[in-house]
Design a protein around this motif. Structure first.
Motif, mmCIF file in Angstrom:
data_model
loop_
_atom_site.group_PDB
_atom_site.id
_atom_site.type_symbol
_atom_site.label_atom_id
_atom_site.label_comp_id
_atom_site.label_asym_id
_atom_site.label_seq_id
_atom_site.Cartn_x
_atom_site.Cartn_y
_atom_site.Cartn_z
ATOM 1 N N VAL A 162 12.934 9.860 -2.011
ATOM 2 C CA VAL A 162 12.279 10.093 -3.299
ATOM 3 C C VAL A 162 11.067 9.179 -3.395
ATOM 4 C CG1 VAL A 162 14.384 10.831 -4.436
ATOM 5 C CG2 VAL A 162 13.791 8.400 -4.414
ATOM 6 N N THR A 163 10.119 9.544 -4.224
ATOM 7 C CA THR A 163 8.899 8.746 -4.341
ATOM 8 C C THR A 163 9.172 7.372 -4.945
ATOM 9 O OG1 THR A 163 8.443 9.847 -6.442
ATOM 10 C CG2 THR A 163 7.381 10.744 -4.464
ATOM 11 N N SER A 164 10.184 7.280 -5.825
ATOM 12 C CA SER A 164 10.548 5.982 -6.397
ATOM 13 C C SER A 164 12.031 5.995 -6.739
ATOM 14 C CB SER A 164 9.718 5.675 -7.644
ATOM 15 O OG SER A 164 9.955 6.641 -8.643
ATOM 16 N N LEU A 165 12.651 4.832 -6.670
ATOM 17 C CA LEU A 165 14.076 4.725 -6.970
ATOM 18 C C LEU A 165 14.312 4.745 -8.471
ATOM 19 C CD1 LEU A 165 15.153 1.930 -4.457
ATOM 20 C CD2 LEU A 165 15.634 4.380 -4.296
ATOM 21 N N LEU A 201 0.395 1.595 7.590
ATOM 22 C CA LEU A 201 -0.132 2.558 6.631
ATOM 23 C C LEU A 201 -1.150 3.482 7.292
ATOM 24 C CD1 LEU A 201 0.703 2.640 3.599
ATOM 25 C CD2 LEU A 201 -1.580 1.775 3.092
ATOM 26 N N ALA A 202 -2.017 2.912 8.123
ATOM 27 C CA ALA A 202 -3.036 3.719 8.794
ATOM 28 C C ALA A 202 -2.398 4.740 9.736
ATOM 29 C CB ALA A 202 -3.990 2.813 9.565
ATOM 30 N N GLY A 232 0.788 -1.225 0.000
ATOM 31 C CA GLY A 232 0.000 0.000 0.000
ATOM 32 C C GLY A 232 0.816 1.268 0.000
ATOM 33 N N LEU A 233 2.150 1.161 -0.120
ATOM 34 C CA LEU A 233 2.994 2.358 -0.089
ATOM 35 C C LEU A 233 2.620 3.336 -1.203
ATOM 36 C CD1 LEU A 233 5.475 3.760 1.228
ATOM 37 C CD2 LEU A 233 6.894 2.565 -0.453
ATOM 38 N N HIS A 234 2.124 2.803 -2.315
ATOM 39 C CA HIS A 234 1.767 3.677 -3.440
ATOM 40 C C HIS A 234 0.657 4.658 -3.087
ATOM 41 C CE1 HIS A 234 -1.120 0.360 -3.573
ATOM 42 N NE2 HIS A 234 -1.945 1.193 -4.175
ATOM 43 N N LYS A 235 -0.056 4.393 -2.002
ATOM 44 C CA LYS A 235 -1.136 5.306 -1.591
ATOM 45 C C LYS A 235 -0.590 6.577 -0.943
ATOM 46 C CE LYS A 235 -4.287 1.442 -0.684
ATOM 47 N NZ LYS A 235 -5.080 0.721 0.351
ATOM 48 N N MET A 236 0.669 6.544 -0.529
ATOM 49 C CA MET A 236 1.278 7.714 0.105
ATOM 50 C C MET A 236 1.828 8.607 -1.001
ATOM 51 S SD MET A 236 0.536 6.521 3.015
ATOM 52 C CE MET A 236 1.198 7.687 4.173
ATOM 53 N N ILE A 275 5.779 9.365 2.706
ATOM 54 C CA ILE A 275 6.618 8.187 2.485
ATOM 55 C C ILE A 275 7.682 8.086 3.575
ATOM 56 C CG2 ILE A 275 8.318 7.165 0.913
ATOM 57 C CD1 ILE A 275 6.663 8.294 -1.399
ATOM 58 N N ALA A 276 8.196 9.218 4.023
ATOM 59 C CA ALA A 276 9.186 9.225 5.101
ATOM 60 C C ALA A 276 8.592 8.678 6.394
ATOM 61 C CB ALA A 276 9.713 10.637 5.323
#
Length: 524
Positions: A428-431, A382-383, A341-345, A351-352
Protein backbone atom coordinates in the motif's frame (compact mmCIF):
# COMPACT_ATOMS: atom_id res chain seq x y z
CA UNK A 1 51.73 9.48 30.31
CA UNK A 2 52.55 13.07 31.07
CA UNK A 3 49.91 15.79 31.02
CA UNK A 4 49.98 18.24 28.14
CA UNK A 5 47.87 20.47 30.35
CA UNK A 6 47.08 19.81 33.97
CA UNK A 7 43.34 19.04 33.60
CA UNK A 8 42.63 18.88 37.29
CA UNK A 9 44.22 22.07 38.60
CA UNK A 10 41.99 25.01 39.45
CA UNK A 11 43.24 28.27 37.91
CA UNK A 12 43.75 31.28 40.13
CA UNK A 13 40.70 33.56 39.71
CA UNK A 14 41.40 36.78 37.82
CA UNK A 15 42.79 39.45 40.11
CA UNK A 16 43.58 37.04 42.96
CA UNK A 17 47.06 36.78 44.44
CA UNK A 18 48.65 33.34 44.35
CA UNK A 19 48.76 31.82 47.81
CA UNK A 20 51.67 29.51 47.28
CA UNK A 21 52.64 26.48 45.30
CA UNK A 22 49.76 24.46 43.95
CA UNK A 23 49.19 21.07 45.45
CA UNK A 24 50.59 18.31 43.28
CA UNK A 25 48.18 16.41 41.06
CA UNK A 26 47.05 13.31 42.89
CA UNK A 27 47.45 10.50 40.47
CA UNK A 28 47.82 6.77 40.69
CA UNK A 29 50.34 5.02 38.48
CA UNK A 30 48.77 3.23 35.57
CA UNK A 31 48.90 -0.46 36.29
CA UNK A 32 48.38 -1.45 32.67
CA UNK A 33 50.42 -0.19 29.74
CA UNK A 34 48.88 1.34 26.61
CA UNK A 35 47.95 -1.01 23.80
CA UNK A 36 46.59 -0.41 20.37
CA UNK A 37 42.81 -0.65 20.08
CA UNK A 38 39.90 2.52 20.38
CA UNK A 39 36.06 4.83 20.62
CA UNK A 40 32.48 6.69 19.23
CA UNK A 41 29.75 8.77 20.95
CA UNK A 42 28.08 11.24 23.05
CA UNK A 43 24.61 12.27 23.84
CA UNK A 44 22.62 14.25 21.41
CA UNK A 45 23.31 17.94 21.86
CA UNK A 46 19.72 19.04 21.68
CA UNK A 47 18.36 22.16 23.23
CA UNK A 48 15.65 23.16 25.63
CA UNK A 49 14.68 26.39 27.31
CA UNK A 50 17.59 27.18 29.66
CA UNK A 51 16.71 26.97 33.31
CA UNK A 52 18.42 28.08 36.48
CA UNK A 53 21.15 25.51 36.03
CA UNK A 54 21.87 26.76 32.52
CA UNK A 55 22.25 30.33 33.70
CA UNK A 56 24.13 29.64 36.92
CA UNK A 57 27.90 30.31 37.00
CA UNK A 58 30.18 27.32 36.72
CA UNK A 59 30.97 27.00 40.42
CA UNK A 60 31.12 23.26 41.02
CA UNK A 61 34.79 23.09 40.14
CA UNK A 62 35.71 25.87 42.54
CA UNK A 63 33.40 24.73 45.35
CA UNK A 64 33.88 20.99 45.17
CA UNK A 65 37.38 20.40 43.80
CA UNK A 66 40.49 20.93 45.83
CA UNK A 67 43.41 22.35 43.79
CA UNK A 68 45.24 19.70 41.86
CA UNK A 69 42.83 16.87 42.60
CA UNK A 70 39.39 15.65 41.70
CA UNK A 71 36.82 15.25 44.47
CA UNK A 72 36.21 11.91 46.05
CA UNK A 73 33.74 9.74 44.20
CA UNK A 74 30.17 9.90 45.46
CA UNK A 75 28.37 6.88 46.74
CA UNK A 76 25.43 5.42 44.88
CA UNK A 77 22.06 7.12 45.41
CA UNK A 78 19.50 5.63 47.72
CA UNK A 79 17.12 4.98 44.80
CA UNK A 80 16.59 5.40 41.47
CA UNK A 81 19.53 7.49 20.41
CA UNK A 82 24.51 6.64 18.67
CA UNK A 83 22.62 7.79 16.12
CA UNK A 84 24.63 6.87 13.22
CA UNK A 85 26.96 9.69 12.25
CA UNK A 86 28.56 10.56 8.96
CA UNK A 87 31.88 8.71 8.97
CA UNK A 88 35.19 10.42 8.33
CA UNK A 89 36.24 8.28 5.41
CA UNK A 90 34.93 5.47 3.26
CA UNK A 91 36.31 2.84 0.94
CA UNK A 92 35.95 4.04 -2.67
CA UNK A 93 33.42 1.32 -3.46
CA UNK A 94 30.95 2.03 -0.69
CA UNK A 95 31.50 5.75 -0.12
CA UNK A 96 28.35 7.79 -0.51
CA UNK A 97 28.47 11.41 -1.56
CA UNK A 98 28.71 13.82 1.34
CA UNK A 99 27.88 17.50 1.24
CA UNK A 100 30.70 19.98 1.45
CA UNK A 101 31.41 21.44 4.83
CA UNK A 102 29.65 24.74 5.29
CA UNK A 103 31.90 27.71 4.84
CA UNK A 104 33.04 29.68 7.85
CA UNK A 105 31.67 33.21 7.69
CA UNK A 106 34.25 35.91 7.70
CA UNK A 107 34.51 37.92 10.85
CA UNK A 108 33.33 41.50 10.75
CA UNK A 109 35.40 44.37 12.01
CA UNK A 110 34.23 45.95 15.21
CA UNK A 111 35.19 49.07 17.07
CA UNK A 112 36.20 49.34 20.69
CA UNK A 113 33.54 48.35 23.19
CA UNK A 114 32.07 50.95 25.54
CA UNK A 115 33.45 50.82 29.07
CA UNK A 116 30.15 49.50 30.44
CA UNK A 117 30.09 46.62 27.97
CA UNK A 118 33.72 45.79 28.61
CA UNK A 119 33.14 45.84 32.36
CA UNK A 120 30.16 43.51 32.04
CA UNK A 121 32.25 41.15 29.93
CA UNK A 122 35.03 41.09 32.52
CA UNK A 123 32.55 40.38 35.30
CA UNK A 124 31.05 37.52 33.29
CA UNK A 125 34.49 36.10 32.55
CA UNK A 126 35.35 36.18 36.25
CA UNK A 127 32.08 34.42 37.14
CA UNK A 128 32.62 31.83 34.38
CA UNK A 129 36.35 31.20 34.02
CA UNK A 130 37.54 29.48 30.83
CA UNK A 131 37.11 25.72 30.82
CA UNK A 132 40.22 23.70 31.57
CA UNK A 133 41.14 21.31 28.72
CA UNK A 134 40.99 17.68 29.78
CA UNK A 135 43.76 16.17 27.68
CA UNK A 136 44.90 13.00 29.45
CA UNK A 137 43.46 10.49 31.95
CA UNK A 138 44.75 10.86 35.50
CA UNK A 139 45.96 7.22 35.55
CA UNK A 140 47.08 7.05 31.94
CA UNK A 141 45.54 4.99 29.15
CA UNK A 142 44.97 1.38 30.25
CA UNK A 143 45.74 -1.68 28.18
CA UNK A 144 42.74 -3.04 26.31
CA UNK A 145 41.30 -6.28 27.69
CA UNK A 146 41.08 -8.78 24.85
CA UNK A 147 41.31 -12.19 26.56
CA UNK A 148 39.23 -14.14 29.04
CA UNK A 149 41.76 -14.16 31.90
CA UNK A 150 42.13 -10.37 31.70
CA UNK A 151 38.34 -10.01 31.67
CA UNK A 152 38.08 -11.97 34.92
CA UNK A 153 40.75 -9.73 36.45
CA UNK A 154 38.71 -6.69 35.43
CA UNK A 155 35.58 -8.18 36.99
CA UNK A 156 37.45 -8.84 40.25
CA UNK A 157 38.87 -5.32 40.38
CA UNK A 158 35.50 -3.71 39.68
CA UNK A 159 33.83 -5.88 42.32
CA UNK A 160 36.36 -4.63 44.89
CA UNK A 161 35.85 -0.99 43.93
CA UNK A 162 33.54 1.46 45.65
CA UNK A 163 30.78 3.77 44.53
CA UNK A 164 28.91 3.75 41.21
CA UNK A 165 30.25 2.32 37.96
CA UNK A 166 30.86 4.67 35.01
CA UNK A 167 29.95 2.91 31.75
CA UNK A 168 30.31 3.86 28.09
CA UNK A 169 30.36 1.99 24.80
CA UNK A 170 31.66 2.83 21.34
CA UNK A 171 30.02 1.57 18.16
CA UNK A 172 30.84 1.76 14.45
CA UNK A 173 27.69 3.63 13.45
CA UNK A 174 27.70 4.39 9.75
CA UNK A 175 30.49 1.88 9.09
CA UNK A 176 29.23 -1.55 10.13
CA UNK A 177 25.90 -3.30 9.86
CA UNK A 178 23.99 -3.02 13.11
CA UNK A 179 24.82 -1.25 16.35
CA UNK A 180 27.07 -3.69 18.19
CA UNK A 181 29.65 -2.45 20.70
CA UNK A 182 33.30 -2.43 19.64
CA UNK A 183 34.72 -1.01 22.87
CA UNK A 184 33.33 -0.86 26.40
CA UNK A 185 34.79 1.59 28.94
CA UNK A 186 34.34 1.08 32.69
CA UNK A 187 35.57 3.08 35.66
CA UNK A 188 35.02 2.72 39.39
CA UNK A 189 36.68 4.29 42.40
CA UNK A 190 39.43 2.00 43.66
CA UNK A 191 39.41 -0.09 40.47
CA UNK A 192 40.53 2.49 37.92
CA UNK A 193 39.52 2.51 34.27
CA UNK A 194 39.15 -0.62 32.14
CA UNK A 195 38.82 -0.76 28.35
CA UNK A 196 37.31 -4.01 27.10
CA UNK A 197 37.20 -5.26 23.52
CA UNK A 198 33.87 -7.08 22.95
CA UNK A 199 35.27 -8.61 19.77
CA UNK A 200 37.89 -10.53 21.75
CA UNK A 201 35.61 -10.91 24.79
CA UNK A 202 32.06 -11.24 23.41
CA UNK A 203 30.52 -12.27 26.77
CA UNK A 204 30.80 -9.54 29.40
CA UNK A 205 28.35 -11.14 31.83
CA UNK A 206 31.17 -11.60 34.41
CA UNK A 207 31.34 -7.79 34.62
CA UNK A 208 27.58 -7.57 35.04
CA UNK A 209 27.60 -10.24 37.75
CA UNK A 210 30.49 -8.59 39.60
CA UNK A 211 28.67 -5.25 39.70
CA UNK A 212 25.10 -6.54 40.08
CA UNK A 213 24.31 -4.33 43.07
CA UNK A 214 26.16 -1.28 41.74
CA UNK A 215 24.53 1.77 40.16
CA UNK A 216 25.69 2.46 36.60
CA UNK A 217 26.40 5.97 35.33
CA UNK A 218 25.83 6.50 31.61
CA UNK A 219 25.41 9.53 29.39
CA UNK A 220 22.49 9.09 26.96
CA UNK A 221 21.73 5.60 28.24
CA UNK A 222 19.31 4.65 25.44
CA UNK A 223 22.20 4.81 22.96
CA UNK A 224 24.34 2.27 24.81
CA UNK A 225 21.99 -0.03 26.70
CA UNK A 226 20.95 -2.15 23.67
CA UNK A 227 24.52 -2.93 22.59
CA UNK A 228 25.59 -3.56 26.20
CA UNK A 229 22.69 -5.98 26.64
CA UNK A 230 23.92 -7.86 23.55
CA UNK A 231 27.22 -8.59 25.31
CA UNK A 232 25.61 -9.61 28.59
CA UNK A 233 25.71 -6.35 30.54
CA UNK A 234 22.39 -5.31 32.12
CA UNK A 235 22.07 -2.68 34.88
CA UNK A 236 19.88 -3.05 37.95
CA UNK A 237 20.01 0.68 38.65
CA UNK A 238 21.45 3.59 36.71
CA UNK A 239 21.93 7.34 36.57
CA UNK A 240 21.75 8.97 33.12
CA UNK A 241 23.66 12.27 33.18
CA UNK A 242 22.26 13.31 29.79
CA UNK A 243 18.65 12.85 30.83
CA UNK A 244 19.40 14.41 34.19
CA UNK A 245 20.87 17.49 32.51
CA UNK A 246 17.83 17.68 30.23
CA UNK A 247 15.45 17.64 33.20
CA UNK A 248 17.64 20.21 34.96
CA UNK A 249 17.04 22.61 32.06
CA UNK A 250 20.49 22.76 30.46
CA UNK A 251 20.33 24.18 26.94
CA UNK A 252 22.91 21.68 25.59
CA UNK A 253 23.11 18.14 26.91
CA UNK A 254 25.97 16.50 25.01
CA UNK A 255 28.65 15.02 27.28
CA UNK A 256 31.23 17.73 26.56
CA UNK A 257 28.72 20.54 27.15
CA UNK A 258 27.42 19.07 30.42
CA UNK A 259 30.92 18.43 31.78
CA UNK A 260 31.92 21.99 30.96
CA UNK A 261 28.76 23.38 32.55
CA UNK A 262 28.97 21.47 35.83
CA UNK A 263 32.68 20.74 36.26
CA UNK A 264 34.43 23.43 34.21
CA UNK A 265 36.50 21.10 32.02
CA UNK A 266 36.49 20.98 28.22
CA UNK A 267 36.39 17.53 26.68
CA UNK A 268 37.47 17.08 23.07
CA UNK A 269 35.06 15.04 20.93
CA UNK A 270 37.07 14.80 17.70
CA UNK A 271 36.96 10.98 17.62
CA UNK A 272 33.21 10.58 18.19
CA UNK A 273 32.44 9.46 14.61
CA UNK A 274 35.40 7.21 13.85
CA UNK A 275 35.21 3.54 12.86
CA UNK A 276 35.48 1.77 16.19
CA UNK A 277 35.66 -1.62 14.47
CA UNK A 278 39.20 -0.67 13.39
CA UNK A 279 41.87 -2.97 14.76
CA UNK A 280 44.24 -2.13 16.28
CA UNK A 281 42.66 0.99 17.73
CA UNK A 282 45.03 3.98 17.71
CA UNK A 283 46.28 5.35 21.02
CA UNK A 284 44.60 8.77 20.58
CA UNK A 285 41.25 7.01 20.20
CA UNK A 286 41.89 4.99 23.35
CA UNK A 287 42.75 8.17 25.22
CA UNK A 288 39.49 9.71 24.02
CA UNK A 289 37.56 6.61 25.14
CA UNK A 290 39.20 6.66 28.56
CA UNK A 291 38.31 10.33 29.07
CA UNK A 292 34.66 9.60 28.28
CA UNK A 293 34.32 7.85 31.67
CA UNK A 294 36.96 9.85 33.54
CA UNK A 295 34.55 12.34 35.10
CA UNK A 296 31.20 10.55 34.96
CA UNK A 297 31.13 9.96 38.74
CA UNK A 298 31.80 13.63 39.47
CA UNK A 299 29.29 14.62 36.81
CA UNK A 300 26.64 12.37 38.35
CA UNK A 301 27.16 14.02 41.73
CA UNK A 302 26.91 17.56 40.32
CA UNK A 303 23.84 16.73 38.21
CA UNK A 304 22.14 15.04 41.16
CA UNK A 305 22.77 18.08 43.36
CA UNK A 306 21.26 20.38 40.72
CA UNK A 307 18.17 18.19 40.30
CA UNK A 308 17.67 18.06 44.07
CA UNK A 309 18.03 21.83 44.35
CA UNK A 310 15.34 22.30 41.67
CA UNK A 311 12.98 19.74 43.21
CA UNK A 312 13.31 17.42 40.21
CA UNK A 313 15.34 14.57 41.66
CA UNK A 314 12.33 12.28 42.13
CA UNK A 315 11.34 12.88 38.51
CA UNK A 316 14.80 11.83 37.38
CA UNK A 317 14.93 8.75 39.62
CA UNK A 318 11.63 7.50 38.14
CA UNK A 319 13.01 7.96 34.63
CA UNK A 320 16.24 6.17 35.50
CA UNK A 321 14.34 3.23 37.01
CA UNK A 322 12.32 2.90 33.80
CA UNK A 323 15.52 2.92 31.73
CA UNK A 324 16.78 -0.27 33.39
CA UNK A 325 14.14 -2.12 31.35
CA UNK A 326 15.05 -0.45 28.05
CA UNK A 327 16.26 -2.93 25.43
CA UNK A 328 16.00 -0.81 22.31
CA UNK A 329 13.45 0.98 20.14
CA UNK A 330 10.45 -1.02 18.93
CA UNK A 331 10.95 -2.99 15.73
CA UNK A 332 9.64 -1.00 12.79
CA UNK A 333 6.96 -2.34 10.50
CA UNK A 334 8.20 -2.06 6.91
CA UNK A 335 11.58 -0.46 7.72
CA UNK A 336 12.11 0.16 4.00
CA UNK A 337 9.50 2.92 4.19
CA UNK A 338 12.18 5.12 5.75
CA UNK A 339 13.98 5.32 2.40
CA UNK A 340 14.66 9.00 1.69
CA UNK A 341 12.53 10.25 -1.19
CA UNK A 342 10.04 7.36 -1.13
CA UNK A 343 7.21 9.89 -1.36
CA UNK A 344 8.31 10.60 -4.94
CA UNK A 345 7.21 7.11 -5.98
CA UNK A 346 3.55 7.59 -6.86
CA UNK A 347 2.37 4.10 -7.81
CA UNK A 348 2.20 0.93 -5.75
CA UNK A 349 4.34 -0.84 -8.36
CA UNK A 350 7.06 1.81 -8.07
CA UNK A 351 6.97 1.50 -4.28
CA UNK A 352 7.36 -2.27 -4.65
CA UNK A 353 10.53 -1.73 -6.68
CA UNK A 354 12.02 0.38 -3.89
CA UNK A 355 11.04 -2.25 -1.34
CA UNK A 356 12.78 -5.03 -3.27
CA UNK A 357 15.89 -2.89 -3.84
CA UNK A 358 15.98 -2.00 -0.14
CA UNK A 359 15.89 -5.64 0.95
CA UNK A 360 18.54 -6.55 -1.66
CA UNK A 361 20.84 -3.84 -0.30
CA UNK A 362 20.15 -4.93 3.29
CA UNK A 363 21.08 -8.55 2.48
CA UNK A 364 24.36 -7.44 0.88
CA UNK A 365 25.14 -5.14 3.82
CA UNK A 366 24.44 -7.88 6.37
CA UNK A 367 26.61 -10.42 4.54
CA UNK A 368 29.51 -7.98 4.23
CA UNK A 369 28.98 -6.32 7.64
CA UNK A 370 28.86 -2.86 6.10
CA UNK A 371 26.40 -0.08 6.80
CA UNK A 372 23.69 -0.21 4.08
CA UNK A 373 24.25 3.43 3.17
CA UNK A 374 27.85 2.58 2.29
CA UNK A 375 26.70 -0.07 -0.16
CA UNK A 376 24.40 2.32 -2.00
CA UNK A 377 22.89 5.61 -0.82
CA UNK A 378 19.11 6.01 -0.84
CA UNK A 379 19.35 8.46 -3.76
CA UNK A 380 20.81 5.72 -5.98
CA UNK A 381 18.14 3.22 -4.91
CA UNK A 382 15.54 5.80 -5.85
CA UNK A 383 17.17 6.45 -9.23
CA UNK A 384 17.22 2.71 -10.03
CA UNK A 385 13.60 2.41 -8.91
CA UNK A 386 12.51 5.26 -11.16
CA UNK A 387 14.41 3.92 -14.19
CA UNK A 388 13.40 0.24 -13.67
CA UNK A 389 16.30 -1.11 -15.78
CA UNK A 390 16.09 -4.63 -17.13
CA UNK A 391 19.62 -5.04 -18.57
CA UNK A 392 23.14 -4.34 -17.27
CA UNK A 393 23.54 -1.63 -19.90
CA UNK A 394 20.41 0.17 -18.74
CA UNK A 395 21.54 -0.16 -15.12
CA UNK A 396 24.96 1.42 -15.73
CA UNK A 397 23.25 4.37 -17.39
CA UNK A 398 21.52 5.07 -14.08
CA UNK A 399 24.74 5.07 -12.03
CA UNK A 400 28.40 4.29 -12.55
CA UNK A 401 29.09 3.58 -8.88
CA UNK A 402 31.25 0.53 -8.34
CA UNK A 403 28.67 -1.15 -6.10
CA UNK A 404 26.06 -0.82 -8.86
CA UNK A 405 28.30 -2.77 -11.24
CA UNK A 406 29.56 -5.23 -8.63
CA UNK A 407 26.07 -6.24 -7.51
CA UNK A 408 24.20 -5.63 -10.74
CA UNK A 409 22.69 -9.12 -10.66
CA UNK A 410 21.04 -8.39 -7.29
CA UNK A 411 19.69 -4.99 -8.38
CA UNK A 412 18.25 -6.29 -11.64
CA UNK A 413 16.71 -9.30 -9.87
CA UNK A 414 15.05 -6.96 -7.35
CA UNK A 415 13.53 -4.85 -10.13
CA UNK A 416 12.32 -8.00 -11.87
CA UNK A 417 10.67 -9.39 -8.71
CA UNK A 418 8.72 -6.18 -8.26
CA UNK A 419 7.64 -6.20 -11.91
CA UNK A 420 6.25 -9.74 -11.60
CA UNK A 421 4.25 -9.21 -8.41
CA UNK A 422 0.49 -9.69 -8.73
CA UNK A 423 -1.52 -6.55 -8.11
CA UNK A 424 -2.94 -7.82 -4.83
CA UNK A 425 0.60 -8.34 -3.42
CA UNK A 426 1.80 -4.78 -4.09
CA UNK A 427 2.47 -2.71 -0.95
CA UNK A 428 0.00 0.00 0.00
CA UNK A 429 1.16 3.56 -0.53
CA UNK A 430 1.03 4.25 3.23
CA UNK A 431 0.39 2.22 6.36
CA UNK A 432 -2.86 2.79 8.24
CA UNK A 433 -2.38 4.63 11.51
CA UNK A 434 -3.74 3.34 14.81
CA UNK A 435 -3.57 6.80 16.32
CA UNK A 436 -5.43 10.09 15.91
CA UNK A 437 -5.24 12.07 12.66
CA UNK A 438 -2.47 14.61 12.07
CA UNK A 439 -2.85 17.65 14.28
CA UNK A 440 -3.42 19.95 11.30
CA UNK A 441 -6.63 18.05 10.52
CA UNK A 442 -8.13 18.27 14.01
CA UNK A 443 -9.91 21.59 13.54
CA UNK A 444 -11.85 20.22 10.55
CA UNK A 445 -12.38 16.70 11.82
CA UNK A 446 -13.32 17.51 15.43
CA UNK A 447 -13.20 21.18 16.53
CA UNK A 448 -13.93 20.26 20.17
CA UNK A 449 -10.98 17.86 20.29
CA UNK A 450 -8.84 20.57 18.70
CA UNK A 451 -9.87 22.98 21.46
CA UNK A 452 -8.98 20.39 24.12
CA UNK A 453 -5.55 19.91 22.57
CA UNK A 454 -4.90 23.65 22.28
CA UNK A 455 -5.77 24.25 25.93
CA UNK A 456 -3.84 21.28 27.32
CA UNK A 457 -0.76 22.01 25.23
CA UNK A 458 -0.73 25.64 26.30
CA UNK A 459 -0.91 24.69 29.99
CA UNK A 460 1.80 22.03 29.66
CA UNK A 461 4.05 24.46 27.79
CA UNK A 462 3.56 27.09 30.47
CA UNK A 463 4.41 24.54 33.18
CA UNK A 464 7.52 23.50 31.22
CA UNK A 465 8.61 27.11 30.86
CA UNK A 466 8.06 27.86 34.53
CA UNK A 467 9.99 24.77 35.67
CA UNK A 468 12.66 24.92 32.96
CA UNK A 469 12.13 21.45 31.56
CA UNK A 470 11.52 20.35 27.94
CA UNK A 471 7.79 19.97 27.40
CA UNK A 472 8.28 16.63 25.62
CA UNK A 473 9.75 15.24 28.85
CA UNK A 474 6.53 16.06 30.68
CA UNK A 475 4.52 13.85 28.33
CA UNK A 476 5.14 12.47 24.87
CA UNK A 477 3.22 14.40 22.19
CA UNK A 478 1.82 11.15 20.80
CA UNK A 479 0.31 10.08 24.13
CA UNK A 480 -1.15 13.55 24.71
CA UNK A 481 -2.88 13.47 21.31
CA UNK A 482 -4.19 9.94 21.79
CA UNK A 483 -5.83 10.73 25.13
CA UNK A 484 -7.30 14.04 23.96
CA UNK A 485 -8.65 12.79 20.64
CA UNK A 486 -10.82 10.19 22.32
CA UNK A 487 -10.74 10.89 26.06
CA UNK A 488 -11.88 8.09 28.39
CA UNK A 489 -13.76 10.62 30.52
CA UNK A 490 -13.34 13.89 32.35
CA UNK A 491 -12.38 12.51 35.76
CA UNK A 492 -8.74 12.95 36.73
CA UNK A 493 -8.42 9.37 38.00
CA UNK A 494 -9.67 8.00 34.68
CA UNK A 495 -7.23 10.19 32.76
CA UNK A 496 -4.43 9.03 35.09
CA UNK A 497 -5.24 5.40 34.29
CA UNK A 498 -5.18 6.11 30.55
CA UNK A 499 -1.81 7.86 30.84
CA UNK A 500 -0.38 4.99 32.86
CA UNK A 501 -1.53 2.52 30.19
CA UNK A 502 0.31 4.67 27.65
CA UNK A 503 3.58 4.42 29.58
CA UNK A 504 3.60 7.71 31.50
CA UNK A 505 5.48 7.65 34.79
CA UNK A 506 3.87 8.69 38.08
CA UNK A 507 5.56 12.09 38.15
CA UNK A 508 4.38 12.80 34.59
CA UNK A 509 0.83 11.75 35.40
CA UNK A 510 0.78 13.96 38.48
CA UNK A 511 1.49 16.97 36.26
CA UNK A 512 -0.42 16.08 33.10
CA UNK A 513 -3.56 14.35 34.39
CA UNK A 514 -5.11 17.46 36.07
CA UNK A 515 -4.31 19.59 33.00
CA UNK A 516 -5.84 17.06 30.58
CA UNK A 517 -8.89 16.45 32.79
CA UNK A 518 -9.54 20.18 32.97
CA UNK A 519 -9.29 20.53 29.18
CA UNK A 520 -11.70 17.60 28.76
CA UNK A 521 -14.22 19.16 31.16
CA UNK A 522 -13.94 22.58 29.50
CA UNK A 523 -14.45 21.10 26.03
CA UNK A 524 -16.69 18.08 26.55
Amino acid sequence: MSYLTNPFAVPTPPGAEPTGAAAPVQTQPAQRQPSAIAPDHDGDDSSSEPGPAARAPRQHREQQHSPGALPTQASAPDATGHPGETPNAAAPEEAAETPESPGVPEGSETGAEPDSVAGAGEAEAEANPPAIPLTAPRDGVPEVVQEEHALMAAAQALRAGTGPLAVDAERASGYRYGQRAYLVQLRREGAGTWLIDPVGCPDLSPISEATADVEWILHAATQDLPCLREVGMVPHSLFDTELGARLAGLPRVGLAAVIEHYLGYSLAKEHSAVDWSTRPLPEPWLRYATLDVELLAELREATREDLARQGKLEWALEEFAALTHFSGPPVRVDPWRRTSGLHKMRSRRAIAVIRELWYARDDIARQRDISPGRILPDATLLAIGQATPSTPEQLTKVSTQKAVRRHQREWLAAVQRAAELPEEQLPVTSLPSDGPPPQRAWADRDPIAAARLTQARAELMQFAEDRHVPVENLLTPDLLRRVLWNPPGTDEAVIDTALQAGGARAWQRGIAAPIIARACRDHA
